[in-house]
Design a protein around this motif. Structure first.
Motif, PDB file in Angstrom:
ATOM      1  N   GLU A   1      22.554 -17.990  51.775  1.00  0.00           N
ATOM      2  CA  GLU A   1      22.896 -18.750  52.981  1.00  0.00           C
ATOM      3  C   GLU A   1      23.163 -20.213  52.609  1.00  0.00           C
ATOM      4  O   GLU A   1      22.634 -21.145  53.216  1.00  0.00           O
ATOM      5  N   VAL A   2      24.010 -20.418  51.601  1.00  0.00           N
ATOM      6  CA  VAL A   2      24.264 -21.771  51.108  1.00  0.00           C
ATOM      7  C   VAL A   2      24.800 -22.661  52.226  1.00  0.00           C
ATOM      8  O   VAL A   2      24.398 -23.822  52.370  1.00  0.00           O
ATOM      9  N   ASP A   3      25.704 -22.129  53.026  1.00  0.00           N
ATOM     10  CA  ASP A   3      26.294 -22.931  54.101  1.00  0.00           C
ATOM     11  C   ASP A   3      25.229 -23.452  55.045  1.00  0.00           C
ATOM     12  O   ASP A   3      25.240 -24.608  55.459  1.00  0.00           O
ATOM     13  N   ARG A   4      24.265 -22.602  55.389  1.00  0.00           N
ATOM     14  CA  ARG A   4      23.218 -23.016  56.322  1.00  0.00           C
ATOM     15  C   ARG A   4      22.277 -24.036  55.680  1.00  0.00           C
ATOM     16  O   ARG A   4      21.801 -24.956  56.344  1.00  0.00           O
ATOM     17  N   MET A   5      21.989 -23.885  54.395  1.00  0.00           N
ATOM     18  CA  MET A   5      21.127 -24.864  53.729  1.00  0.00           C
ATOM     19  C   MET A   5      21.755 -26.245  53.746  1.00  0.00           C
ATOM     20  O   MET A   5      21.068 -27.255  53.926  1.00  0.00           O
ATOM     21  N   LEU A   6      23.073 -26.297  53.572  1.00  0.00           N
ATOM     22  CA  LEU A   6      23.760 -27.589  53.632  1.00  0.00           C
ATOM     23  C   LEU A   6      23.755 -28.137  55.060  1.00  0.00           C
ATOM     24  O   LEU A   6      23.567 -29.335  55.279  1.00  0.00           O
ATOM     25  N   ASP A   7      23.941 -27.244  56.040  1.00  0.00           N
ATOM     26  CA  ASP A   7      23.969 -27.655  57.440  1.00  0.00           C
ATOM     27  C   ASP A   7      22.668 -28.331  57.865  1.00  0.00           C
ATOM     28  O   ASP A   7      22.674 -29.280  58.651  1.00  0.00           O
TER      29      ASP A   7
ATOM     30  N   ASP B   1      24.040 -20.324  74.936  1.00  0.00           N
ATOM     31  CA  ASP B   1      24.740 -21.594  74.718  1.00  0.00           C
ATOM     32  C   ASP B   1      25.805 -21.387  73.640  1.00  0.00           C
ATOM     33  O   ASP B   1      25.523 -20.770  72.606  1.00  0.00           O
ATOM     34  N   VAL B   2      26.997 -21.914  73.856  1.00  0.00           N
ATOM     35  CA  VAL B   2      28.045 -21.858  72.836  1.00  0.00           C
ATOM     36  C   VAL B   2      27.673 -22.840  71.719  1.00  0.00           C
ATOM     37  O   VAL B   2      27.395 -24.008  71.996  1.00  0.00           O
ATOM     38  N   PRO B   3      27.649 -22.400  70.477  1.00  0.00           N
ATOM     39  CA  PRO B   3      27.330 -23.339  69.393  1.00  0.00           C
ATOM     40  C   PRO B   3      28.455 -24.327  69.167  1.00  0.00           C
ATOM     41  O   PRO B   3      29.630 -23.976  69.253  1.00  0.00           O
ATOM     42  N   GLU B   4      28.102 -25.566  68.878  1.00  0.00           N
ATOM     43  CA  GLU B   4      29.131 -26.576  68.605  1.00  0.00           C
ATOM     44  C   GLU B   4      29.781 -26.340  67.249  1.00  0.00           C
ATOM     45  O   GLU B   4      30.951 -26.670  67.055  1.00  0.00           O
ATOM     46  N   ASP B   5      29.033 -25.780  66.311  1.00  0.00           N
ATOM     47  CA  ASP B   5      29.572 -25.442  64.994  1.00  0.00           C
ATOM     48  C   ASP B   5      29.994 -23.970  65.016  1.00  0.00           C
ATOM     49  O   ASP B   5      29.155 -23.084  65.189  1.00  0.00           O
ATOM     50  N   PRO B   6      31.283 -23.672  64.852  1.00  0.00           N
ATOM     51  CA  PRO B   6      31.726 -22.275  64.932  1.00  0.00           C
ATOM     52  C   PRO B   6      31.106 -21.380  63.855  1.00  0.00           C
ATOM     53  O   PRO B   6      30.981 -20.177  64.063  1.00  0.00           O
ATOM     54  N   GLU B   7      30.686 -21.951  62.726  1.00  0.00           N
ATOM     55  CA  GLU B   7      30.057 -21.131  61.698  1.00  0.00           C
ATOM     56  C   GLU B   7      28.713 -20.583  62.171  1.00  0.00           C
ATOM     57  O   GLU B   7      28.286 -19.511  61.746  1.00  0.00           O
ATOM     58  N   VAL B   8      28.043 -21.326  63.056  1.00  0.00           N
ATOM     59  CA  VAL B   8      26.778 -20.850  63.621  1.00  0.00           C
ATOM     60  C   VAL B   8      27.014 -19.565  64.408  1.00  0.00           C
ATOM     61  O   VAL B   8      26.194 -18.638  64.388  1.00  0.00           O
ATOM     62  N   TYR B   9      28.154 -19.481  65.098  1.00  0.00           N
ATOM     63  CA  TYR B   9      28.497 -18.266  65.845  1.00  0.00           C
ATOM     64  C   TYR B   9      28.569 -17.063  64.915  1.00  0.00           C
ATOM     65  O   TYR B   9      28.076 -15.972  65.237  1.00  0.00           O
ATOM     66  N   VAL B  10      29.191 -17.237  63.748  1.00  0.00           N
ATOM     67  CA  VAL B  10      29.307 -16.147  62.775  1.00  0.00           C
ATOM     68  C   VAL B  10      27.925 -15.632  62.393  1.00  0.00           C
ATOM     69  O   VAL B  10      27.682 -14.429  62.347  1.00  0.00           O
ATOM     70  N   HIS B  11      27.005 -16.556  62.126  1.00  0.00           N
ATOM     71  CA  HIS B  11      25.659 -16.155  61.735  1.00  0.00           C
ATOM     72  C   HIS B  11      24.907 -15.511  62.890  1.00  0.00           C
ATOM     73  O   HIS B  11      24.150 -14.561  62.699  1.00  0.00           O
TER      74      HIS B  11
END
Length: 385
Positions: A158-164, A323-333
């Motif tokens: 989950e590299v993307d999330r660790m950076l987020d 709630d709609v996530p502001e970051d679209p990548e959060v939606y994917v997860h």
């Protein structure tokens, strides 16, 4: 299911040793997923890898199985896997232990929220595989209990999330401290330019599997839809949708912890079996919720994004984006919590009139048109004063 499983391949074809194959057989797995079929042979060869795969397609096993194959019982601290949350550390360690039950390897999760002394005593037993959150890993290293110079395989999940969530400096410090020759594997649902920059700095000629994915970031088994709603009607709509859909197990995602508590309370007031999961809960309470989830002793879990990252439960039938996530990548997860391992699932998103741009951004990222659903029986309420 052709976008998930490599049905023409068996796990034996991937080159895994017999003890690992026995663990796979015990778990009842027949065919590897696409990411497993691609990543495992490369990892066994010792390659550095950037692996991208849709959430829910077996990323954990794609890096756990090579680790179990490559690491020897006489090599303490040989594998370090970094993950963004304590729940994910527990989940990955559990899966790694199950798959590696015939290997004799010791797997230890290391994370904040559990007693340092408890984890320190277990580290003194010199486990071969460590699954940890960056902060606690660095703490144990500074105490002299988790040496980086023993690591032969470094994995970032989950590299993307660790950076987020702000772990970029910790990641650089940990990877930068490994001066010895070692193998590095990144796995993520999305690959950003920052991840690619990290790879260039800390990897040696990495194999990039991020370009081999299908055009959509979400698995086809997820039935995605959205519902237009005013902000003040969202709690009533959620109750209505749960009554219509009758999910076996639903995850309801909210952006803020205060919303999680309010939404769960409103459902409980309507006699719906709902529990909360967010970062303000102590570890014991979060563990109890996870146990309920695995035992299917609860019907609805209302969660924040960070707390839900470790939820890897096969039978979640519905994900509701309250709630709609502001970051679209959060939606994917988020929606990757359902339709796991080839099962079907539903993802429903509540969209208020001012959120059309957020919806469009999600559709652009996922390359999927999210169709609008209508619940004609639901009657919107008047705007509150």
């Amino acid at each position: 299911m052709s976008d998930i499983f490599s049905t023409s391949t068996s796990f034996a074809d991937l080159g895994l040793r017999s003890e690992v194959l026995q663990g796979i057989e015990d778990q009842g797995f027949e065919h590897p997923t696409m990411i497993q079929a691609k990543l495992i042979p490369l990892a066994i060869e010792g390659k550095d890898i950037i692996g991208q795969s849709k959430t829910g397609t077996g990323k954990t096993a794609s890096f756990s199985l090579p680790a179990l194959h490559l690491i020897d019982t006489d090599a303490p601290f040989a594998c370090l896997c970094l993950v963004p949350t304590r729940e994910l550390a527990i989940q990955v360690a559990r899966e790694c232990r199950e798959l590696g039950r015939h290997t004799g390897l010791k797997v230890l999760p290391v994370y904040g929220g559990q007693s340092i002394n408890t984890q320190a005593e277990k580290l003194k037993q010199k486990p071969q595989i460590i699954i940890g959150t960056p902060g606690r890993v660095m703490d144990m290293n500074q105490r002299g209990l988790l040496p980086y110079n023993k690591i032969k395989l470094a994995i970032l999940d989950e590299v993307d999330r660790m950076l987020d969530i702000g772990f970029r400096d910790d990641i650089r410090k940990i990877l930068g401290a490994m001066k010895q020759q070692h193998q590095t594997v990144f796995v993520s649902a999305t690959i950003s330019p920052e991840i690619e920059r990290l790879a260039k700095k800390y990897m040696h000629n990495p194999v990039d599997l991020s370009t081999t994915e299908a055009s959509s970031l979400t698995v086809s088994q997820v039935d995605q839809s959205c519902v237009g709603v005013q902000e003040w009607d969202k709690r009533r709509l959620l109750h209505h949708v749960l009554g219509i859909e009758k999910p076996d197990l639903a995850l309801v995602f909210c952006r803020m912890k205060v919303t999680v508590d309010k939404v769960a309370k409103s459902l409980q007031n309507k006699k719906i079996d709902a529990v909360t999961l967010h970062a303000n809960m102590n570890q014991g309470a979060r563990n109890r919720v996870m146990d309920k989830l695995r035992k299917r002793d609860v019907r609805v879990v209302v969660a924040s994004d960070l707390a839900a990252r470790g939820i890897d439960v096969d039978d979640i039938t519905h994900v509701i984006n309250y709630d709609v996530p502001e970051d679209p990548e959060v939606y994917v997860h988020r929606i990757g919590r359902t339709a796991r391992k080839g099962r079907d699932g539903k993802a429903i998103m509540f969209v208020t009139p001012d959120q059309s741009e957020l919806l469009l951004n999600i559709e652009k990222l996922t390359n999927v048109e999210i169709v609008e659903s209508r619940f004609d029986e639901f009657k919107p309420g008047p705007e509150p004063e």
